[in-house]
Design an enzyme around this catalytic site. Sequence first.
Site: not given
Length: 310
Positions: A25-26, A31, A180
Amino acid sequence: MTGSPSALQVVDGIDLSGKVCVITGASSGLGRESARALAAAGAHVVLAARNQEALSQAAQWIAGEVPGAMTSTVRLDLTALASVRAAASAIRSITPVIDVLMNNAGVMFTPFGRTRDGFEMQIGTNHFGHFELTRLLILQLAAAGNARIVTLSSGGHVMGDVDFDDPNWEHREYDKFVAYGASKTANILHVVEADRRLRDLGIRAYAVHPGTVATSLARYMSRSDFSQLREMAAASTAGRGEPTDSFLDITTPEHGAATQVWAAVSPELADRGGVYLEDCAISEAVAPYARDEQRAADFWALSETFCAAP
Ligand SMILES: NC(=O)c1ccc[n+]([C@@H]2O[C@H](COP(=O)([O-])OP(=O)(O)OC[C@H]3O[C@@H](n4cnc5c(N)ncnc54)[C@H](OP(=O)(O)O)[C@@H]3O)[C@@H](O)[C@H]2O)c1
């Protein structure tokens, strides 16, 4: 804003030359900010996410921010174990050694959906995909001799526990908040058992709550979701004299990424692991069901079964 440090301040004085950090998730939010800080400290940062164009843009942004930054990009879609396996193989071809694996990617409050492998979308993306990625990179982490797994959880884990009999919501009506919470509880259980199993290989694991950070994570939230969350927070703190809406103390990604970067580099954590971190410190604000060692071991076994290749 608060007096809390930024991610860049956390790496001040830290030299990561020769180290390799993999971040999922960069391509945005926490991220991307963590990638900038770790690259600024000299690490080779492997950026992993599902959108190649967004990844290239993140790499370009880091190159502009950090002259001489060393980055690589890898396509990874956590909603498909086949993609996770291909990404692990791509990462192994880039580097035989991984010093930091930051399991950061995530989705929140998505409408009901299933991943390619039939997992419920939130636990499938946030936990099962990362569980498989981590499993496939253990040899490279062990090769570092002193590696860290940093997994993004959330204070929101208190909204739901994992139902071991129905982790993928096949027998209950879907609740996006509880789902979640369960996925973020799964992240903590993963860390607790990973630390126990892998510490003899020189691998320690940490769960992180970054605070409430202005990122794209809230893309599935409506106004009424915010009201509902405020009501849930009020109900859970009623009578305890605590502020009911501390989750609305919103910070920036620059500051929000500080704790996960601290988890990756802080010498203070050298002999610690399996802990939950918040505000660049070990926190005890973990639900009992998320830190239970036997449940963590059982959930590891369950995750292995679910992720087993056909
Ligand atoms: N922001 C907060 O207040 C907060 C609070 C507590 C915990 N967290 C945790 O922090 C982590 C990072 O979130 P963020 O706030 O930085 O959100 P964000 O800006 O939305 O970033 C999430 C990242 O995950 C990626 N991602 C989503 N689904 C993916 C998939 N199937 N495969 C691969 N990558 C995927 C996204 O890529 P795309 O852009 O392609 O979707 C994006 O790069 C999450 O685990 C979240 O649960 C955040």
